[in-house]
Design a protein around this motif. Structure first.
Motif, PDB file in Angstrom:
ATOM      1  N   ILE A 141       0.868  -1.174   0.000  1.00 63.06           N
ATOM      2  CA  ILE A 141       0.000   0.000   0.000  1.00 63.06           C
ATOM      3  C   ILE A 141       0.907   1.227   0.000  1.00 63.06           C
ATOM      4  O   ILE A 141       1.561   1.534   1.003  1.00 63.06           O
ATOM      5  CB  ILE A 141      -0.932   0.010   1.216  1.00 63.06           C
ATOM      6  N   ALA A 142       0.973   1.899  -1.139  1.00 62.00           N
ATOM      7  CA  ALA A 142       1.851   3.057  -1.307  1.00 62.00           C
ATOM      8  C   ALA A 142       1.057   4.324  -1.021  1.00 62.00           C
ATOM      9  O   ALA A 142       0.106   4.638  -1.734  1.00 62.00           O
ATOM     10  CB  ALA A 142       2.430   3.076  -2.714  1.00 62.00           C
ATOM     11  N   HIS A 143       1.444   5.020   0.031  1.00 63.40           N
ATOM     12  CA  HIS A 143       0.748   6.237   0.458  1.00 63.40           C
ATOM     13  C   HIS A 143       1.443   7.468  -0.123  1.00 63.40           C
ATOM     14  O   HIS A 143       2.677   7.530  -0.177  1.00 63.40           O
ATOM     15  CB  HIS A 143       0.759   6.356   1.979  1.00 63.40           C
ATOM     16  N   ALA A 144       0.635   8.424  -0.536  1.00 59.69           N
ATOM     17  CA  ALA A 144       1.132   9.736  -0.948  1.00 59.69           C
ATOM     18  C   ALA A 144       0.225  10.776  -0.300  1.00 59.69           C
ATOM     19  O   ALA A 144      -0.941  10.894  -0.662  1.00 59.69           O
ATOM     20  CB  ALA A 144       1.103   9.866  -2.463  1.00 59.69           C
ATOM     21  N   GLU A 145       0.772  11.508   0.680  1.00 59.38           N
ATOM     22  CA  GLU A 145      -0.079  12.427   1.432  1.00 59.38           C
ATOM     23  C   GLU A 145       0.760  13.508   2.093  1.00 59.38           C
ATOM     24  O   GLU A 145       1.919  13.288   2.445  1.00 59.38           O
ATOM     25  CB  GLU A 145      -0.881  11.663   2.484  1.00 59.38           C
ATOM     26  N   ILE A 146       0.163  14.675   2.232  1.00 60.31           N
ATOM     27  CA  ILE A 146       0.839  15.783   2.912  1.00 60.31           C
ATOM     28  C   ILE A 146       0.765  15.601   4.424  1.00 60.31           C
ATOM     29  O   ILE A 146       1.757  15.773   5.142  1.00 60.31           O
ATOM     30  CB  ILE A 146       0.206  17.125   2.484  1.00 60.31           C
ATOM     31  N   ASP A 147      -0.393  15.222   4.940  1.00 56.14           N
ATOM     32  CA  ASP A 147      -0.592  15.048   6.380  1.00 56.14           C
ATOM     33  C   ASP A 147      -0.209  13.619   6.776  1.00 56.14           C
ATOM     34  O   ASP A 147      -1.037  12.824   7.204  1.00 56.14           O
ATOM     35  CB  ASP A 147      -2.052  15.332   6.733  1.00 56.14           C
ATOM     36  N   HIS A 148       1.090  13.315   6.638  1.00 55.68           N
ATOM     37  CA  HIS A 148       1.568  11.960   6.867  1.00 55.68           C
ATOM     38  C   HIS A 148       1.827  11.698   8.352  1.00 55.68           C
ATOM     39  O   HIS A 148       1.982  12.642   9.140  1.00 55.68           O
ATOM     40  CB  HIS A 148       2.849  11.708   6.071  1.00 55.68           C
ATOM     41  N   PRO A 149       1.872  10.427   8.761  1.00 55.95           N
ATOM     42  CA  PRO A 149       2.154  10.113  10.163  1.00 55.95           C
ATOM     43  C   PRO A 149       3.527  10.622  10.593  1.00 55.95           C
ATOM     44  O   PRO A 149       4.449  10.729   9.774  1.00 55.95           O
ATOM     45  CB  PRO A 149       2.099   8.584  10.198  1.00 55.95           C
ATOM     46  N   GLU A 150       3.649  10.910  11.870  1.00 59.48           N
ATOM     47  CA  GLU A 150       4.922  11.379  12.411  1.00 59.48           C
ATOM     48  C   GLU A 150       6.004  10.324  12.193  1.00 59.48           C
ATOM     49  O   GLU A 150       5.786   9.136  12.386  1.00 59.48           O
ATOM     50  CB  GLU A 150       4.773  11.660  13.910  1.00 59.48           C
ATOM     51  N   GLY A 151       7.159  10.770  11.733  1.00 61.89           N
ATOM     52  CA  GLY A 151       8.280   9.854  11.499  1.00 61.89           C
ATOM     53  C   GLY A 151       8.325   9.283  10.105  1.00 61.89           C
ATOM     54  O   GLY A 151       9.235   8.515   9.781  1.00 61.89           O
ATOM     55  N   LYS A 152       7.354   9.642   9.256  1.00 64.18           N
ATOM     56  CA  LYS A 152       7.337   9.184   7.876  1.00 64.18           C
ATOM     57  C   LYS A 152       7.342  10.382   6.946  1.00 64.18           C
ATOM     58  O   LYS A 152       6.999  11.491   7.339  1.00 64.18           O
ATOM     59  CB  LYS A 152       6.098   8.318   7.597  1.00 64.18           C
ATOM     60  N   GLY A 153       7.722  10.152   5.681  1.00 63.66           N
ATOM     61  CA  GLY A 153       7.683  11.209   4.691  1.00 63.66           C
ATOM     62  C   GLY A 153       6.327  11.255   4.007  1.00 63.66           C
ATOM     63  O   GLY A 153       5.410  10.497   4.339  1.00 63.66           O
ATOM     64  N   CYS A 154       6.205  12.126   3.021  1.00 65.31           N
ATOM     65  CA  CYS A 154       4.918  12.225   2.312  1.00 65.31           C
ATOM     66  C   CYS A 154       4.668  10.997   1.448  1.00 65.31           C
ATOM     67  O   CYS A 154       3.528  10.727   1.075  1.00 65.31           O
ATOM     68  CB  CYS A 154       4.864  13.501   1.483  1.00 65.31           C
ATOM     69  N   TYR A 155       5.730  10.252   1.115  1.00 64.33           N
ATOM     70  CA  TYR A 155       5.579   8.972   0.437  1.00 64.33           C
ATOM     71  C   TYR A 155       6.040   7.870   1.387  1.00 64.33           C
ATOM     72  O   TYR A 155       7.180   7.890   1.857  1.00 64.33           O
ATOM     73  CB  TYR A 155       6.410   8.929  -0.843  1.00 64.33           C
ATOM     74  N   TRP A 156       5.160   6.933   1.685  1.00 64.99           N
ATOM     75  CA  TRP A 156       5.529   5.839   2.572  1.00 64.99           C
ATOM     76  C   TRP A 156       4.676   4.624   2.236  1.00 64.99           C
ATOM     77  O   TRP A 156       3.597   4.740   1.664  1.00 64.99           O
ATOM     78  CB  TRP A 156       5.381   6.234   4.045  1.00 64.99           C
ATOM     79  N   ASP A 157       5.192   3.440   2.592  1.00 66.34           N
ATOM     80  CA  ASP A 157       4.525   2.186   2.244  1.00 66.34           C
ATOM     81  C   ASP A 157       4.211   1.372   3.493  1.00 66.34           C
ATOM     82  O   ASP A 157       4.916   1.476   4.512  1.00 66.34           O
ATOM     83  CB  ASP A 157       5.412   1.319   1.339  1.00 66.34           C
ATOM     84  N   GLU A 158       3.165   0.561   3.397  1.00 64.02           N
ATOM     85  CA  GLU A 158       2.903  -0.488   4.369  1.00 64.02           C
ATOM     86  C   GLU A 158       2.488  -1.740   3.597  1.00 64.02           C
ATOM     87  O   GLU A 158       2.233  -1.670   2.390  1.00 64.02           O
ATOM     88  CB  GLU A 158       1.847  -0.083   5.389  1.00 64.02           C
ATOM     89  N   HIS A 159       2.438  -2.884   4.290  1.00 64.80           N
ATOM     90  CA  HIS A 159       2.283  -4.148   3.587  1.00 64.80           C
ATOM     91  C   HIS A 159       1.337  -5.097   4.304  1.00 64.80           C
ATOM     92  O   HIS A 159       1.091  -4.966   5.510  1.00 64.80           O
ATOM     93  CB  HIS A 159       3.655  -4.822   3.427  1.00 64.80           C
ATOM     94  N   SER A 160       0.838  -6.052   3.536  1.00 63.24           N
ATOM     95  CA  SER A 160       0.018  -7.129   4.089  1.00 63.24           C
ATOM     96  C   SER A 160       0.175  -8.359   3.219  1.00 63.24           C
ATOM     97  O   SER A 160       0.653  -8.284   2.075  1.00 63.24           O
ATOM     98  CB  SER A 160      -1.452  -6.710   4.187  1.00 63.24           C
ATOM     99  N   LEU A 161      -0.211  -9.519   3.775  1.00 65.84           N
ATOM    100  CA  LEU A 161      -0.225 -10.775   3.043  1.00 65.84           C
ATOM    101  C   LEU A 161      -1.677 -11.186   2.822  1.00 65.84           C
ATOM    102  O   LEU A 161      -2.496 -11.112   3.741  1.00 65.84           O
ATOM    103  CB  LEU A 161       0.523 -11.864   3.816  1.00 65.84           C
ATOM    104  N   ILE A 162      -1.975 -11.643   1.606  1.00 67.04           N
ATOM    105  CA  ILE A 162      -3.324 -12.058   1.243  1.00 67.04           C
ATOM    106  C   ILE A 162      -3.293 -13.546   0.893  1.00 67.04           C
ATOM    107  O   ILE A 162      -2.482 -13.978   0.058  1.00 67.04           O
ATOM    108  CB  ILE A 162      -3.856 -11.276   0.029  1.00 67.04           C
ATOM    109  N   ASN A 163      -4.151 -14.323   1.527  1.00 69.01           N
ATOM    110  CA  ASN A 163      -4.275 -15.745   1.209  1.00 69.01           C
ATOM    111  C   ASN A 163      -5.190 -15.902  -0.007  1.00 69.01           C
ATOM    112  O   ASN A 163      -6.344 -15.485   0.019  1.00 69.01           O
ATOM    113  CB  ASN A 163      -4.837 -16.508   2.409  1.00 69.01           C
TER     114      ASN A 163
END
Length: 276
Positions: free
Chosen positions: A193-215
């Protein structure tokens, strides 16, 4: 003052068992580290007092050369404060350097072991130093149209490296999520999940990723929000979380035999010279 874990982004060579780790922290210090993926050994390259835009960078298929976009804000220097460079991985000393003077466009992609695309855009680069070891590919055009900043290099790199863009979601005016997926075997899909946002979480940049596994069979989702980078390395899954690099086997039941490969958090700036 809150202390955040080191931020990790990794470039994998497609035709060699090496990777290039871009380790950031504090925010204006970054190091490059060579990763021998056969034996999981790590070799420090160099540090930069500034910023490397990891999503505008790429490692050549044979792992020998790095193209990267960097900024140190020294606008009156010969590199004009922001530049694209080509170096011998894992070092940062430029064998070719193209001053930019701003942070529009910049960086590039490897189109073969000896050719690269320069993300020039309408603002262009200067040429301070060039090399005959590799040459610019002037015929290549990136897949899709993802803008002139990080995503204009990052998304074509993901697509080139086997990821599929399956959805694009605009949550708000300046808040987007783009969903990439890659099959990792034994009935599992890795979702990015590739995020692009100005109001990003603390400690992250305006571009940041998170991940998951799908069965695939059950469509069950296992979320790993701490994973800032993840990919398939042969038959194992590798990922970075909270300044650490991990690996695990992929079975029908999920991930097993999780191993911590390296903790990058305690690294500190060292003024190092490249051996060339």
């Amino acid at each position: 003052m809150k202390i955040f874990p080191a931020r990790i982004h990794i470039l994998l060579a497609s035709q060699a068992t090496v990777g290039l780790i871009i380790r950031r922290g504090p925010s204006k210090q970054v190091a490059t580290i060579l990763w021998d993926r056969q034996c999981d050994r790590f070799q420090l390259g160099q540090w930069l007092k500034g910023r490397i835009y990891e999503r505008r960078s790429d490692l050549s298929p044979d792992g020998k050369y790095l193209i990267y976009f960097a900024m140190n804000g020294r606008w009156q220097s010969e590199a004009c404060g922001a530049w694209t460079a080509i170096s011998q991985a894992p070092y940062l000393k430029a064998i070719a350097i193209f001053p930019k003077g701003d942070c529009w466009n910049g960086g590039g992609l490897w189109t073969s072991q000896a050719t690269y695309w320069l993300n020039d855009g309408k603002y262009g680069h200067q040429i301070l130093r060039d090399t005959s070891r590799v040459r610019r590919d002037t015929t290549y055009a990136p897949i899709g149209n993802y803008g002139s900043e990080c995503l204009g290099v990052y998304y074509p790199r993901l697509l080139r490296d086997g990821w599929q863009l399956v959805d694009r979601v605009q949550l708000d005016k300046w808040k987007d999520q783009d969903i990439f997926e890659k099959s990792i075997g034994n009935g599992w899909i890795l979702r990015k999940i590739a995020h692009a946002e100005i109001d990003h979480p603390e400690g992250k940049g305006c571009y940041w990723d998170e991940h998951s596994l799908i069965n695939r069979a059950t469509n069950a989702t296992i979320s790993y929000p701490q994973w800032e980078w993840a990919d398939l390395d042969g038959k194992r899954l590798v990922w970075a979380a909270e300044g650490n690099l991990y690996a695990a086997e992929i079975t029908a039941e999920g991930l097993t035999n999780v191993v911590l490969l390296f903790d990058f958090n305690d690294m500190q700036f060292q003024p190092l010279a490249a051996p060339y």
